[in-house]
Scaffold this active site. Structure first.
Site, short mmCIF file in Angstrom:
data_model
loop_
_atom_site.label_atom_id
_atom_site.label_comp_id
_atom_site.label_asym_id
_atom_site.label_seq_id
_atom_site.Cartn_x
_atom_site.Cartn_y
_atom_site.Cartn_z
N SER A 25 0.66 -1.33 0.08
CA SER A 25 -0.14 -0.04 -0.08
C SER A 25 1.02 1.20 0.09
O SER A 25 1.77 1.49 0.99
CB SER A 25 -0.81 -0.11 1.15
OG SER A 25 -1.27 1.24 1.35
N HIS A 50 -1.68 -1.38 -4.14
CA HIS A 50 -2.93 -1.06 -3.40
C HIS A 50 -2.58 0.54 -3.04
O HIS A 50 -1.74 0.97 -2.54
CB HIS A 50 -2.70 -1.87 -2.04
CG HIS A 50 -3.93 -1.59 -1.06
ND1 HIS A 50 -5.25 -2.33 -1.54
CD2 HIS A 50 -4.08 -0.72 -0.13
CE1 HIS A 50 -5.97 -2.06 -0.40
NE2 HIS A 50 -5.51 -1.16 0.12
N ASP A 52 -4.81 3.44 -1.40
CA ASP A 52 -5.85 3.80 -0.41
C ASP A 52 -6.44 5.39 -0.65
O ASP A 52 -5.63 6.25 -0.41
CB ASP A 52 -5.34 3.85 0.86
CG ASP A 52 -4.84 2.38 1.42
OD1 ASP A 52 -6.06 1.60 1.34
OD2 ASP A 52 -3.88 1.78 1.57
N MET A 54 -8.90 7.89 0.74
CA MET A 54 -9.53 8.43 2.02
C MET A 54 -10.25 10.07 1.86
O MET A 54 -9.58 10.78 1.19
CB MET A 54 -8.69 8.53 3.08
CG MET A 54 -7.98 6.97 3.35
SD MET A 54 -6.92 7.15 4.67
CE MET A 54 -6.13 5.46 4.85
N HIS A 83 -8.55 0.91 -3.17
CA HIS A 83 -9.39 0.81 -2.00
C HIS A 83 -10.23 2.33 -1.58
O HIS A 83 -9.42 3.08 -1.00
CB HIS A 83 -8.48 0.28 -0.81
CG HIS A 83 -9.52 0.03 0.36
ND1 HIS A 83 -8.64 -0.26 1.73
CD2 HIS A 83 -10.55 -0.16 0.66
CE1 HIS A 83 -9.15 -0.46 2.68
NE2 HIS A 83 -10.45 -0.33 2.28
N MET A 85 -11.98 4.04 0.74
CA MET A 85 -12.63 4.66 2.11
C MET A 85 -13.14 5.88 2.20
O MET A 85 -12.69 6.74 2.54
CB MET A 85 -11.27 4.57 3.25
CG MET A 85 -11.05 2.96 3.24
SD MET A 85 -9.29 2.92 3.88
CE MET A 85 -8.38 3.04 2.67
N MET A 154 -10.90 -5.72 6.53
CA MET A 154 -10.16 -4.92 7.11
C MET A 154 -9.81 -5.45 8.55
O MET A 154 -10.76 -5.72 9.38
CB MET A 154 -10.81 -3.50 7.49
CG MET A 154 -11.12 -2.74 5.97
SD MET A 154 -9.58 -1.81 5.57
CE MET A 154 -8.41 -1.41 6.78
N GLY A 159 -8.04 4.09 7.93
CA GLY A 159 -7.78 5.50 8.15
C GLY A 159 -6.17 5.79 8.19
O GLY A 159 -5.70 6.78 7.72
N ASP A 192 -6.19 -6.61 5.00
CA ASP A 192 -5.39 -5.01 4.95
C ASP A 192 -5.65 -4.68 6.41
O ASP A 192 -6.57 -4.60 7.25
CB ASP A 192 -6.28 -4.27 4.12
CG ASP A 192 -6.01 -3.03 3.70
OD1 ASP A 192 -4.62 -2.75 4.17
OD2 ASP A 192 -6.63 -1.97 3.23
N GLY A 194 -2.14 -4.17 9.54
CA GLY A 194 -1.38 -4.77 10.32
C GLY A 194 -0.63 -6.06 9.97
O GLY A 194 -0.30 -6.88 10.62
N GLY A 214 1.46 -2.16 4.07
CA GLY A 214 2.01 -0.72 3.97
C GLY A 214 3.27 -0.37 4.53
O GLY A 214 4.26 -0.63 3.99
C1 DX5 Z 1 -5.60 1.60 6.30
C2 DX5 Z 1 -5.30 1.11 4.80
C3 DX5 Z 1 -4.50 0.09 4.60
C4 DX5 Z 1 -2.98 0.45 5.31
C5 DX5 Z 1 -2.33 -0.58 5.74
O1 DX5 Z 1 -6.88 2.09 6.54
O2 DX5 Z 1 -6.51 0.73 4.09
O3 DX5 Z 1 -4.16 -0.22 3.39
O4 DX5 Z 1 -2.20 1.19 4.32
O5 DX5 Z 1 -1.33 -0.16 6.65
P1 DX5 Z 1 -0.27 -1.27 7.56
O6 DX5 Z 1 -0.27 -2.14 6.46
O7 DX5 Z 1 0.76 -0.25 7.96
O8 DX5 Z 1 -1.34 -1.68 8.62
ZN ZN Z 2 -6.31 -0.25 1.97
#
Ligand code: DX5
Ligand code: ZN
Length: 233
Positions: A25, A50, A52, A54, A83, A85, A154, A159, A192, A194, A214
């Site tokens: 990501s 990926h 994101d 937002m 993705h 959000m 998720m 976020g 997605d 952690g 990410g």
């Molecule tokens: C969070 C995103 C993820 C994020 C994951 O809202 O949707 O894609 O980038 O980041 P890590 O891998 O650091 O948890």
């Molecule tokens: Zn994501």
């Protein structure tokens, strides 16, 4: 007894030989140097990129829109996994697909007419993904399972990058893989939030197909090694 042993051996064999897709990501990349992020992903031989999106409304953070997706598209042939959000995702379907999204994923919690949105994503020429946040029960996806190409579970509250994975969310992955097996659905299941070296074993064991990561990817000293370790080969 022999049947049980063969069964266990078969499950272990399947887990070890499965080909996982790995999708970094760019949320954790330096936004002032996106080209470096794309190069890092390509050099590491990751599978997808990926992205994101937002809006500061559906989630408490703001990132980017279709323009960045389009710019990334012009620099890579890797599948773009977008993705959303955002609230009211129906307003932006065609814009993101035309910008170059291969997979366009929106949140069930943000959509009243999810089926119509999936139809529009398909009509625009992309694959359709549906995502749920940790507090949404997985069974709320049941009526949409026949229509979607990707389910994004998720495992953090969306976020921000760098949060800790909520392990209970992985039960949703097992449920979805079981539903696919029983009913013949062909969607991929992505996880997605952690996903890193400490959590990847449990993520893979749940039956996940797509590993989204990410902060772990962008912090890694050796990105190619990171991808190999995460894929388990
Ligand atoms: C969070 C995103 C993820 C994020 C994951 O809202 O949707 O894609 O980038 O980041 P890590 O891998 O650091 O948890
Ligand atoms: Zn994501």
């Amino acid at each position: 007894m022999i049947a049980i042993c063969v069964g266990i051996w078969y499950i272990i064999y399947m887990i070890q030989n499965k080909n996982y897709l790995y999708a970094p990501s760019i949320l954790s990349a330096d936004f002032s140097n996106i080209n470096a992020a794309i190069n890092r992903i390509q050099a590491a031989d990751a599978d997808w990129i990926h992205l994101d999106v937002m809006d500061g409304h559906f989630v408490p953070n703001i990132t980017f829109g279709p323009k960045l997706v389009k710019d990334v598209r012009s620099h890579t042939k890797k599948p773009l996994d977008v993705h959303l959000m955002i609230s009211e995702p129906e307003k932006y379907v065609e814009e993101f697909v035309n910008a170059g999204a291969d997979y366009l994923t929106f949140h069930l919690e943000a959509a009243v007419h999810a089926h119509r949105i999936v139809e529009r994503i398909h009509a625009a020429g992309a694959k359709a993904g549906l995502s749920i946040v940790p507090s949404t029960p997985v069974t709320q996806l049941d009526s949409m399972l026949p229509y979607i190409d990707l389910i994004l579970i998720m495992t953090v509250n969306p976020g921000f990058g760098g949060q800790a994975l909520i392990p209970e969310c992985l039960d949703k992955v097992s449920y979805l893989k079981q539903q696919a097996k029983e009913k013949g659905y062909s969607y991929l299941v992505a996880v997605d939030g952690g996903v890193n070296r400490s959590t990847v074993a449990q993520v893979r064991n749940a039956g996940t197909d797509v590993l989204i990561s990410g902060s772990a990817f962008f912090k890694a000293e050796d990105p190619a090694d990171e991808v190999r370790v995460m894929r388990g080969k």
